[in-house]
Design a protein around this motif. Structure first.
Motif, PDB file in Angstrom:
ATOM      1  N   PHE A 440       7.993 -11.453   3.275  1.00 40.82           N
ATOM      2  CA  PHE A 440       8.445  -9.967   3.140  1.00 40.82           C
ATOM      3  C   PHE A 440       8.823  -9.687   1.730  1.00 40.82           C
ATOM      4  O   PHE A 440       8.575  -8.521   1.298  1.00 40.82           O
ATOM      5  CB  PHE A 440       9.668  -9.713   4.127  1.00 40.82           C
ATOM      6  CG  PHE A 440       9.353  -9.883   5.641  1.00 40.82           C
ATOM      7  CD1 PHE A 440       8.368  -8.954   6.409  1.00 40.82           C
ATOM      8  CD2 PHE A 440       9.854 -11.022   6.366  1.00 40.82           C
ATOM      9  CE1 PHE A 440       8.027  -9.594   7.700  1.00 40.82           C
ATOM     10  CE2 PHE A 440       9.554 -11.267   7.567  1.00 40.82           C
ATOM     11  CZ  PHE A 440       8.737 -10.372   8.501  1.00 40.82           C
ATOM     12  N   LEU A 442       7.967  -9.777  -2.162  1.00 40.32           N
ATOM     13  CA  LEU A 442       6.874  -9.457  -3.238  1.00 40.32           C
ATOM     14  C   LEU A 442       6.277 -10.793  -3.671  1.00 40.32           C
ATOM     15  O   LEU A 442       4.956 -11.161  -3.757  1.00 40.32           O
ATOM     16  CB  LEU A 442       7.209  -8.511  -4.638  1.00 40.32           C
ATOM     17  CG  LEU A 442       6.123  -8.293  -5.771  1.00 40.32           C
ATOM     18  CD1 LEU A 442       5.158  -7.251  -4.780  1.00 40.32           C
ATOM     19  CD2 LEU A 442       6.757  -7.622  -6.933  1.00 40.32           C
ATOM     20  N   GLU A 518      18.461  -3.425  -0.226  1.00 43.17           N
ATOM     21  CA  GLU A 518      17.233  -2.748  -0.097  1.00 43.17           C
ATOM     22  C   GLU A 518      16.243  -3.649   0.570  1.00 43.17           C
ATOM     23  O   GLU A 518      14.991  -3.642   0.435  1.00 43.17           O
ATOM     24  CB  GLU A 518      16.752  -2.389  -1.435  1.00 43.17           C
ATOM     25  CG  GLU A 518      17.546  -1.332  -2.033  1.00 43.17           C
ATOM     26  CD  GLU A 518      18.780  -1.680  -2.775  1.00 43.17           C
ATOM     27  OE1 GLU A 518      18.900  -3.250  -2.677  1.00 43.17           O
ATOM     28  OE2 GLU A 518      19.655  -1.229  -3.421  1.00 43.17           O
ATOM     29  N   SER A 519      16.754  -5.019   1.185  1.00 42.33           N
ATOM     30  CA  SER A 519      15.710  -5.788   1.700  1.00 42.33           C
ATOM     31  C   SER A 519      15.216  -6.645   0.983  1.00 42.33           C
ATOM     32  O   SER A 519      13.831  -7.057   0.957  1.00 42.33           O
ATOM     33  CB  SER A 519      14.780  -5.141   2.749  1.00 42.33           C
ATOM     34  OG  SER A 519      15.328  -4.567   4.000  1.00 42.33           O
ATOM     35  N   ASN A 580      11.370  -6.147  -1.979  1.00 44.69           N
ATOM     36  CA  ASN A 580      10.524  -6.202  -0.683  1.00 44.69           C
ATOM     37  C   ASN A 580       9.046  -5.648  -1.062  1.00 44.69           C
ATOM     38  O   ASN A 580       9.043  -4.789  -1.861  1.00 44.69           O
ATOM     39  CB  ASN A 580      11.268  -5.216   0.368  1.00 44.69           C
ATOM     40  CG  ASN A 580      10.540  -5.189   1.490  1.00 44.69           C
ATOM     41  OD1 ASN A 580       9.693  -4.791   2.079  1.00 44.69           O
ATOM     42  ND2 ASN A 580      11.341  -6.361   2.495  1.00 44.69           N
ATOM     43  N   LYS A 581       8.211  -6.354  -0.452  1.00 43.90           N
ATOM     44  CA  LYS A 581       6.928  -6.307  -0.643  1.00 43.90           C
ATOM     45  C   LYS A 581       6.806  -4.726  -0.072  1.00 43.90           C
ATOM     46  O   LYS A 581       5.716  -4.050  -0.941  1.00 43.90           O
ATOM     47  CB  LYS A 581       5.871  -7.265   0.122  1.00 43.90           C
ATOM     48  CG  LYS A 581       4.477  -7.058   0.059  1.00 43.90           C
ATOM     49  CD  LYS A 581       3.793  -7.760   0.901  1.00 43.90           C
ATOM     50  CE  LYS A 581       4.006  -9.478   0.645  1.00 43.90           C
ATOM     51  NZ  LYS A 581       3.220 -10.410   1.331  1.00 43.90           N
ATOM     52  N   ALA A 582       7.073  -4.074   0.654  1.00 44.91           N
ATOM     53  CA  ALA A 582       6.729  -2.894   1.415  1.00 44.91           C
ATOM     54  C   ALA A 582       7.371  -1.792   0.363  1.00 44.91           C
ATOM     55  O   ALA A 582       6.790  -0.644  -0.085  1.00 44.91           O
ATOM     56  CB  ALA A 582       7.483  -2.548   2.599  1.00 44.91           C
ATOM     57  N   ALA A 583       8.584  -1.976  -0.405  1.00 44.53           N
ATOM     58  CA  ALA A 583       9.018  -1.079  -1.301  1.00 44.53           C
ATOM     59  C   ALA A 583       8.545  -1.177  -2.620  1.00 44.53           C
ATOM     60  O   ALA A 583       8.393  -0.064  -3.357  1.00 44.53           O
ATOM     61  CB  ALA A 583      10.426  -1.605  -1.611  1.00 44.53           C
ATOM     62  N   GLY A 584       7.562  -2.162  -3.044  1.00 42.51           N
ATOM     63  CA  GLY A 584       6.810  -2.232  -4.468  1.00 42.51           C
ATOM     64  C   GLY A 584       7.862  -2.398  -5.444  1.00 42.51           C
ATOM     65  O   GLY A 584       8.985  -2.901  -5.238  1.00 42.51           O
TER      66      GLY A 584
END
Length: 603
Positions: A440, A442, A518-519, A580-584
């Protein structure tokens, strides 16, 4: 009717004030709770459950004695204490079905590497006290915790332990009742005055007024002598109060002492005479610990983390002064221990070499414990003093491998000037550990060290360069500048006879990663940098003399020259924020530190 209401108010006032006074005198509980616990079988440890300590309200007082022995009383989480005692035989004191204390012997359930153990100084305890022969300790332990009583872990614990609770002085309705009585007394006085006034105005029938006076001659003034001779003084108005006016004055004055006495009674009420809204007679040492549903409790409290760090710093300071790597190993691990050991070796041979910086202890600006009830456990902390702007804030990792081991410092680095520590959960909640191969983030924590080592080696040509924020990376710029300087100096003096090369690779120490709000994750990793110097011809020799770096290599290799060359390894302790990968976003360097780790002669 007004007199009836006034009398009723006086009666109620007397009842309320009397009830309040009775609560502070007749009905107050003057007996303290006391219990004596018999320890069976001569057990070395006694664990008293929090339910036993909570059978009465108030601060608990524990008393025990063993002549000629040091006694330790410690308290901590019940689960932690049970884990610490899981390899030992101990007496467990709980409550039976009737609510009375009962002791039972618990046999070991696991095997620990070292038994027996002295409980004094364990990092699991939230508090402890040690005294010789006799101990008398006041405690405020909630039911979620337990108390441990022992000597040195080898001798038997006290055969009898006495527990007592204080006399309860709480009379929460005394103050309100007296206040109500004073109010009713005041109401009664007002009603009584109104009743008297009404009675006087309504008395009758009234006498008719006198008829008009006849016209007479002016009266002759009677002088004082004539008045004396007359003897009667008839027709003269006197200023002397009449009996009726004196009576009214007395009735009014009688009510004043009653108000004064009631006010004095009210003013004399102590805080125990009033309801204690939102307070508890026995404060919970972990009342600030908030465990979300489905989560585990934080590994340590903030106060506990500060206590552990002080113990680490004290032990390391002693080891630094005596160059004792074994002692340092009781509180240091991984990169921290290996760097310290190398420094002791160098200083042992060259006294001019500097010692590594002392371990800072306070103030703790941030404490992020892992939310974990099992082991191993980790804690990340930031130590910085805002009043000392010249001192660089540091970030550290403390780890505990099992219930019996002390916390050890495994990572310690200086925060960069441009770094901002991401938002993390408060110490009362803690953070979960991020698995090394977490998909999950980066970049999984286990891959961060190798990726960054490749960036240090190849710069912008690295396949991982785009993952890291280069603008805020102070360490990368310093490493490149240092390598360029060393290469230039070497080429000036020995370019024809030798070469110097630099390398970077992932360190051998396991990464530590704790989640942020922020995960993302704060990830601590190790990178090894190598510096290799070797001759280019068989006739050339690399000599170690002159400057401090050469003394370092000489001390670690035990040689002064080599026709094969030398390889020096530096340990880089690095902290990153991995989003987090989704947050960039990009991976940001938060802190770094670098020291000599080892040196060897090339084969």
């Amino acid at each position: 009717m007004r007199f009836v209401w006034a009398v009723l108010a006086f009666i109620l006032a007397a009842a309320a004030i009397g009830g309040g006074i009775a609560q502070r005198t007749i009905f107050v509980d003057r007996e303290a709770g006391q219990v004596s616990i018999d320890v069976p079988g001569g057990a070395a440890y006694v664990m008293i459950d929090g339910s036993v300590l909570g059978t009465h309200a108030g601060t608990q007082t524990l008393e025990a004695s063993v002549p000629g022995k040091n006694l330790t009383v410690a308290y901590g989480r019940t689960a932690d204490m049970s884990a610490w005692l899981s390899d030992a035989t101990y007496a467990h004191v709980t409550l039976d079905a009737q609510g009375a204390p009962v002791s039972q012997i618990i046999e070991p359930s696991v095997t620990a590497p070292e038994t027996p153990r002295n409980p004094a100084g364990s990092d699991l305890w939230l508090g402890e006290a040690t005294a010789e022969s006799t101990v008398s300790e006041k405690l405020q332990v909630p039911q979620t915790m337990s108390v441990l009583v022992a000597t040195d872990g080898q001798s038997a614990a006290p055969a009898t332990i006495d527990l007592s609770w204080p006399v309860s002085n709480l009379t929460p309705w005394a103050g309100p009742l007296i206040l109500l009585g004073v109010i009713l007394l005041a109401v009664g006085i007002v009603l009584y005055i109104l009743a008297v006034r009404h009675l006087r105005r309504s008395r009758g029938p009234r006498r008719k007024g006198p008829p008009p006076l006849a016209i007479t001659e002016p009266l002759q003034t009677i002088d004082q002598q004539g008045l004396d001779e007359a003897g009667t003084g008839r027709g003269v108005i006197t200023a002397t109060p009449t009996r009726r006016s004196l009576g009214r004055g007395r009735r009014f004055v009688v009510t004043v002492p009653a108000m004064v006495v009631a006010g004095a009674l009210l003013a004399g009420c102590s805080p125990e005479s009033w309801p204690q809204v939102g307070s508890s007679d026995t404060p919970d040492p972990t009342a600030s610990v908030v465990v979300p549903e489905g989560e585990q409790p934080p590994a340590v409290t903030q106060a506990q983390a500060g206590q552990i760090l002080e113990r680490v710093a004290a032990t390391v300071a002693q080891a630094d002064s005596t160059l004792d790597a074994t002692l340092a190993g009781t509180r240091l691990a991984d990169a921290m221990l290996d760097e310290r050991t190398a420094n002791y070796t160098i200083r042992g041979k060259f006294s001019s070499q500097a010692a590594l910086a002392a371990i800072p202890t306070a103030p703790l600006m941030l404490v992020l414990p892992q939310s974990m009830s099992e082991w191993p456990r980790s804690v990340v902390t930031v130590i910085a003093d805002p009043a000392k702007e010249k001192d660089t804030p540091v970030i550290a990792v403390l780890q505990q491998q099992d219930a019996w081991s002390p916390y050890k410092l495994s990572y310690l680095s200086n925060l960069t000037a441009s770094s901002t520590v991401p938002d993390v959960a408060p110490a009362e909640i803690g953070a979960r550990s991020v698995p090394p191969e977490s998909p999950f983030l980066l970049l999984p924590p286990a891959q961060v060290a190798a990726a960054y080592a490749d960036v240090l080696q190849n710069g912008d040509n690295s396949a991982s360069a785009a993952l890291f924020d280069a603008e805020s990376d102070e360490f990368r710029a310093k490493v490149q500048a240092k390598r360029d300087e060393q290469r230039a100096q070497f080429n000036q003096s020995a370019a024809e006879t030798g070469t110097i090369d630099f390398g970077s690779l992932a360190g051998s120490y396991a990464p530590v990663s704790l989640a942020t709000i922020e995960s993302g994750a704060i990830v601590a990793v190790s990178v090894f940098e190598t510096e290799t110097v070797k001759p280019t011809t068989s006739d050339a020799t690399i000599k170690l003399d002159g400057d401090s770096p050469n003394e370092t290599v000489q001390a670690l290799t035990g040689t002064t020259s080599s026709n094969k060359g030398y390889e020096t390894t530096f340990s880089d302790q690095l902290f990153f924020y991995v989003p987090n990968k989704a947050a960039g976003g990009k991976i940001q360097l938060l802190a770094f530190d670098s020291h000599v780790l080892n040196a060897k002669v090339l084969p």
